[in-house]
Scaffold this motif. Structure first.
Motif, PDB file in Angstrom:
ATOM      1  N   UNK A 102     -47.829 -42.145  32.615  1.00  0.00           N
ATOM      2  CA  UNK A 102     -48.587 -43.237  33.256  1.00  0.00           C
ATOM      3  C   UNK A 102     -49.575 -43.867  32.294  1.00  0.00           C
ATOM      4  N   UNK A 103     -50.263 -43.030  31.540  1.00  0.00           N
ATOM      5  CA  UNK A 103     -51.347 -43.560  30.700  1.00  0.00           C
ATOM      6  C   UNK A 103     -50.825 -44.641  29.744  1.00  0.00           C
ATOM      7  N   UNK A 104     -49.562 -44.519  29.327  1.00  0.00           N
ATOM      8  CA  UNK A 104     -48.947 -45.527  28.450  1.00  0.00           C
ATOM      9  C   UNK A 104     -48.935 -46.894  29.160  1.00  0.00           C
ATOM     10  N   UNK A 105     -48.513 -46.897  30.433  1.00  0.00           N
ATOM     11  CA  UNK A 105     -48.456 -48.150  31.193  1.00  0.00           C
ATOM     12  C   UNK A 105     -49.866 -48.744  31.361  1.00  0.00           C
ATOM     13  N   UNK A 106     -50.844 -47.846  31.590  1.00  0.00           N
ATOM     14  CA  UNK A 106     -52.208 -48.325  31.842  1.00  0.00           C
ATOM     15  C   UNK A 106     -52.809 -48.965  30.595  1.00  0.00           C
ATOM     16  N   UNK A 107     -52.543 -48.341  29.446  1.00  0.00           N
ATOM     17  CA  UNK A 107     -53.033 -48.910  28.183  1.00  0.00           C
ATOM     18  C   UNK A 107     -52.341 -50.254  27.927  1.00  0.00           C
TER      19      UNK A 107
END
Ligand code: UTP
Length: 292
Positions: free
Chosen positions: A38-43
Motif C-alpha cells: 500500500x505504501x507504494x501507492x500512497x507515495x
C-alpha cells in the motif's frame, strides 16, 4: 495566494491489530495490492499531487518499511547478472519514488500524536496527511483534489465520503455547519466526532484518510489530552482551530476508498486491481465466473 503545500505526513506507526496475526510480522503499510505494498501507492499519490517531500511516521519496530524505499545493491546486482532487466527496473523504481524523511513515534498514542511526531520536519507551512492504510483509487489523486480546495479557500480540508449508518462508528464524522457548493460536495464544519454511536452521528460523512492542514494545527496538537479510545485524536484539535477564526472544510472527494487495515478492504482492493490488470484480468475473471 496560498502558501504551497510541499510536504505530506504518512502516519504508519500503528499496531495494525485488526489485521493480526499477519501484522505480527508484516507491517500493515506493507500489505500488498497485487505486487506492491500500500505504501507504494500512497507515495505515488503524493508525488502525483505535486508533493516534494514525504514524511513517514513509524515506530522503532517498523524501520523495515524504510527498506522498501532503500537501494538493495545485492538484489540489483543479481538481477543485472541474470539479465532480468524488467525486474531490475521495477526494483530501481522503488528507490527513486520521492524524497522520503522519517519521524519516530515512540508510543502509539493516536493519530493526533502521530501527526505531531512529525512537527520538527514541518516549518510554518500547510501540509497534507495520508493515512497509511487508506488506499483511494481515483482519476485525479485524492490528495490533489483536497489541495485544490485548499488553494481556492486557504482553509484546512478533510476528505470525506458517505458511509452506511451501521459502519459510521469506525470513523471520525463531520458535523456540517453550512453547505458551500451547489453539488453538496463542500461543507464548512462546526465540528467532528470521533467514532460516534450510529444514533449520535452528526452526519453520514466520515473522514477517510486524507487531510490538508494549515500551519496552526501543529501547536494545537501538542495541547491535546487523550479522548475517545484513550487516544490523542486529531478531530479534538478542530474546535480550538475554529476558535482561532479558521474554517475547516469537509470535501467529498471522488474515488473508491479501500481500508487496507481491514480484511474486506484488502480483498476488495486486490479484486478490483486484478480485474484492471491486463496481464491477469482474464484469468481472474474466468476463475470467478467458473467457480462462483
Ligand atoms: P488506525 O487506527 O487505522 O491504525 O490508524 P492502527 O492503530 O494501526 O489500527 P488497528 O485499529 O490497531 O488495526 C490509521 C493510520 O494511522 C497510523 C496507523 O499506522 C495507520 O496507518 N497510526 C495510528 C500511527 O501512526 N500512530 C498511532 O498512534 C495510531
Amino acid at each position: 495566494m496560498q502558501k504551497k503545500i510541499k510536504k505530506v505526513i504518512i502516519p504508519a506507526a500503528g499496531w495494525g491489530t485488526r489485521f493480526l496475526p499477519l501484522t505480527k510480522v508484516v507491517h500493515k503499510e506493507l500489505i500488498p495490492v497485487l505486487n506492491k505494498p500500500i505504501i507504494h501507492f500512497l507515495v505515488e499519490e503524493a508525488v502525483a499531487s505535486g508533493i516534494e517531500e514525504i514524511i513517514l511516521v513509524i515506530s522503532p519496530r517498523k524501520l523495515e518499511i524504510l527498506k522498501y524505499f532503500n537501494v538493495n545493491s545485492e538484489l540489483e546486482h543479481q538481477l543485472k547478472k541474470s539479465g532480468k532487466i524488467e525486474f531490475l527496473h521495477k526494483v530501481k523504481e522503488t528507490n527513486s519514488l520521492a524524497k522520503i524523511s522519517i519521524a519516530i513515534q515512540n508510543e502509539q498514542l493516536g493519530l493526533g500524536h502521530a501527526i505531531f511526531s512529525a512537527a520538527d520536519l514541518i516549518d510554518n507551512e500547510p501540509f497534507g496527511v495520508i493515512l497509511g492504510d487508506d488506499l483511494i483509487k481515483s482519476k485525479v489523486p485524492a490528495l490533489k483534489q483536497l489541495m485544490e480546495v485548499y488553494y481556492r479557500t486557504g482553509n484546512s480540508v478533510l476528505g470525506v465520503q458517505s458511509i452506511p449508518k451501521k459502519d459510521i462508528s469506525k470513523y471520525g464524522v463531520m458535523n456540517p455547519k453550512n453547505q458551500l457548493d451547489a453539488l453538496k460536495n463542500e461543507f464548512a464544519i462546526k465540528g467532528a466526532v470521533e467514532k460516534p454511536k450510529p444514533e449520535e452521528a452528526p452526519s453520514d460523512k466520515a473522514i477517510l484518510g486524507r487531510y490538508i492542514f494549515t500551519p496552526e494545527l501543529m501547536p494545537l496538537l501538542r495541547t491535546l489530552k487523550p479522548g475517545v479510545g484513550n487516544e490523542i485524536n486529531v478531530v479534538d484539535a478542530f474546535e480550538p482551530l475554529m476558535k482561532m477564526g479558521q474554517e475547516i472544510i469537509a470535501f467529498t472527494f471522488k474515488g473508491t476508498r479501500y481500508d487496507l487495515g481491514s480484511m474486506e478492504g484488502f480483498v476488495k482492493a486486490n479484486i478490483d486491481y486484478a480485474l484492471e490488470d491486463e496481464l491477469i484480468n482474464e484469468t481472474i475473471l474466468n476463475h470467478i465466473k467458473t467457480k462462483y
